[in-house]
Scaffold this active site. Sequence first.
Site, PDB file in Angstrom:
ATOM      1  N   SER A  10     -19.090   9.574   5.345  1.00 21.51           N
ATOM      2  CA  SER A  10     -18.103   8.787   6.276  1.00 21.51           C
ATOM      3  C   SER A  10     -18.134   9.031   7.903  1.00 21.51           C
ATOM      4  CB  SER A  10     -16.575   8.480   6.160  1.00 21.51           C
ATOM      5  OG  SER A  10     -15.902   8.170   7.202  1.00 21.51           O
ATOM      6  N   HIS A  35     -21.334   5.531   5.006  1.00 23.49           N
ATOM      7  CA  HIS A  35     -20.122   4.786   4.755  1.00 23.49           C
ATOM      8  C   HIS A  35     -19.504   4.465   6.455  1.00 23.49           C
ATOM      9  CE1 HIS A  35     -16.310   3.868   2.768  1.00 23.49           C
ATOM     10  NE2 HIS A  35     -15.653   4.305   3.626  1.00 23.49           N
ATOM     11  N   ASP A  37     -16.365   3.087   8.634  1.00 27.72           N
ATOM     12  CA  ASP A  37     -15.248   2.752   8.523  1.00 27.72           C
ATOM     13  C   ASP A  37     -14.921   1.773   9.722  1.00 27.72           C
ATOM     14  OD1 ASP A  37     -14.030   3.932   6.003  1.00 27.72           O
ATOM     15  OD2 ASP A  37     -14.491   5.817   6.957  1.00 27.72           O
ATOM     16  N   MET A  39     -11.854  -0.272  11.361  1.00 26.17           N
ATOM     17  CA  MET A  39     -10.396  -0.474  11.487  1.00 26.17           C
ATOM     18  C   MET A  39     -10.040  -1.235  12.698  1.00 26.17           C
ATOM     19  SD  MET A  39      -9.278   3.419  10.481  1.00 26.17           S
ATOM     20  CE  MET A  39     -10.026   4.314   9.351  1.00 26.17           C
ATOM     21  N   HIS A  68     -16.831  -0.496   5.282  1.00 24.86           N
ATOM     22  CA  HIS A  68     -15.460  -0.659   4.647  1.00 24.86           C
ATOM     23  C   HIS A  68     -14.625  -1.433   5.589  1.00 24.86           C
ATOM     24  CE1 HIS A  68     -11.773   2.055   3.288  1.00 24.86           C
ATOM     25  NE2 HIS A  68     -11.813   0.567   3.062  1.00 24.86           N
ATOM     26  N   MET A  70     -11.382  -2.452   6.918  1.00 24.24           N
ATOM     27  CA  MET A  70     -10.041  -2.324   6.935  1.00 24.24           C
ATOM     28  C   MET A  70      -9.357  -3.222   8.069  1.00 24.24           C
ATOM     29  SD  MET A  70     -10.042   1.856   6.291  1.00 24.24           S
ATOM     30  CE  MET A  70     -11.832   1.880   6.857  1.00 24.24           C
ATOM     31  N   MET A 139      -9.012   3.673  -3.070  1.00 26.19           N
ATOM     32  CA  MET A 139      -8.638   4.395  -2.184  1.00 26.19           C
ATOM     33  C   MET A 139      -7.649   5.690  -2.648  1.00 26.19           C
ATOM     34  SD  MET A 139      -9.968   3.324   0.721  1.00 26.19           S
ATOM     35  CE  MET A 139      -8.957   4.554   1.666  1.00 26.19           C
ATOM     36  N   GLY A 144      -6.738   4.701   6.960  1.00 27.25           N
ATOM     37  CA  GLY A 144      -6.342   4.654   8.678  1.00 27.25           C
ATOM     38  C   GLY A 144      -7.096   6.002   9.354  1.00 27.25           C
ATOM     39  N   PHE A 145      -7.123   6.868   8.452  1.00 33.67           N
ATOM     40  CA  PHE A 145      -7.635   8.197   8.926  1.00 33.67           C
ATOM     41  C   PHE A 145      -8.310   9.159   8.090  1.00 33.67           C
ATOM     42  CE2 PHE A 145      -3.314   6.811  10.972  1.00 33.67           C
ATOM     43  CZ  PHE A 145      -3.689   7.005  12.282  1.00 33.67           C
ATOM     44  N   ASP A 177     -12.487   7.013  -2.261  1.00 30.09           N
ATOM     45  CA  ASP A 177     -12.445   7.319  -0.656  1.00 30.09           C
ATOM     46  C   ASP A 177     -11.026   7.689  -0.360  1.00 30.09           C
ATOM     47  OD1 ASP A 177     -12.716   7.108   2.047  1.00 30.09           O
ATOM     48  OD2 ASP A 177     -12.811   5.070   1.923  1.00 30.09           O
ATOM     49  N   GLY A 178     -11.220   9.139   0.182  1.00 33.27           N
ATOM     50  CA  GLY A 178      -9.924   9.687   0.676  1.00 33.27           C
ATOM     51  C   GLY A 178      -9.727  11.135   0.191  1.00 33.27           C
TER      52      GLY A 178
HETATM   53  C1  DX5 Z   1      -9.808   6.510   5.555  1.00 31.99           C
HETATM   54  C2  DX5 Z   1     -11.339   6.147   5.595  1.00 31.99           C
HETATM   55  C3  DX5 Z   1     -12.036   7.170   5.013  1.00 31.99           C
HETATM   56  C4  DX5 Z   1     -12.147   8.368   5.362  1.00 31.99           C
HETATM   57  C5  DX5 Z   1     -12.400   9.415   4.672  1.00 31.99           C
HETATM   58  O1  DX5 Z   1      -8.958   5.225   6.044  1.00 31.99           O
HETATM   59  O2  DX5 Z   1     -11.471   4.760   4.643  1.00 31.99           O
HETATM   60  O3  DX5 Z   1     -13.486   6.495   4.660  1.00 31.99           O
HETATM   61  O4  DX5 Z   1     -12.961   8.383   6.721  1.00 31.99           O
HETATM   62  O5  DX5 Z   1     -12.278  10.667   5.289  1.00 31.99           O
HETATM   63  P1  DX5 Z   1     -11.642  11.892   4.397  1.00 31.99           P
HETATM   64  O6  DX5 Z   1     -13.067  12.160   3.204  1.00 31.99           O
HETATM   65  O7  DX5 Z   1     -11.918  13.001   5.339  1.00 31.99           O
HETATM   66  O8  DX5 Z   1     -10.465  11.776   3.481  1.00 31.99           O
HETATM   67 ZN    ZN Z   2     -13.577   4.316   4.058  1.00 35.91          ZN
END
Ligand code: DX5
Ligand code: ZN
Length: 222
Positions: A10, A35, A37, A39, A68, A70, A139, A144-145, A177-178
């Site tokens: 990611s 990947h 992200d 948001m 992805h 969000m 997930m 979010g982070f 993911d996560g």
């Molecule tokens: C979370 C994201 C993830 C995140 C994964 O909201 O969708 O893709 O960047 O980061 P790690 O692998 O550090 O949990």
């Molecule tokens: Zn993601």
Amino acid sequence: MFGPIGIAPSILSADFMNLERDIRMIEEGGADWIHVDVMDGHFVPNLTIGVPHVKALKRMAKLPLDVHLMISNPERQVPWFIAAGADMVTVHIEATQDPIALLESIKEAGCKAAIAINPPTPIEAIRDCIPHADMVLVMSVNPGFSGQSFMPECIQKVAQVSAWAKQDGVDSIIEVDGGIGVKTAALMTSQGADLLVCGNACFGAPDPKQAISDIRKAGESF
Ligand code: DX5
Ligand code: ZN
């Protein structure tokens, strides 16, 4: 598309001032997807990148883009992300009223379509989407982070998705993911996950290329 276990770093955890360098690094390190992200500061508290960035990434990256979303109201923006060059578009079950129609519209546009589910949402919510999705994203943190801790209660969801896909006779990719890294990869792959998103575990490692190979190996060893 990829070996037994695919790795999708990611770029949320990459160095945005040196994004091309970091992408070349994961490409050389054998990553399978990038990947991305997205948001919107509404569906999730954080705000990241959008359509123009995906367009620029597409010009630069050799690997396919796993986008992805969000975001709230994904219906409105999905066509823009496809036009920008997304190879896979993932929408959240929590964000859309008509997930099947949305998945079908993504596929009709020539893109791969995926449905994502957040930790608090019961897995039954995506049951009917499975025959319509190229991929299901389970997930394992609240989105979010990056850098959050893996939530073990999501392991069972992967097993359920895998069982439903078998029941339906579809060969869906199961992405997680996560908080995925060397310690958690096999917990998910042993239940049927085959594409591992890693943010912190990849870009936060002293040697991200080595991390990709270590995480893949961990995911394949159960
Ligand atoms: C979370 C994201 C993830 C995140 C994964 O909201 O969708 O893709 O960047 O980061 P790690 O692998 O550090 O949990
Ligand atoms: Zn993601």
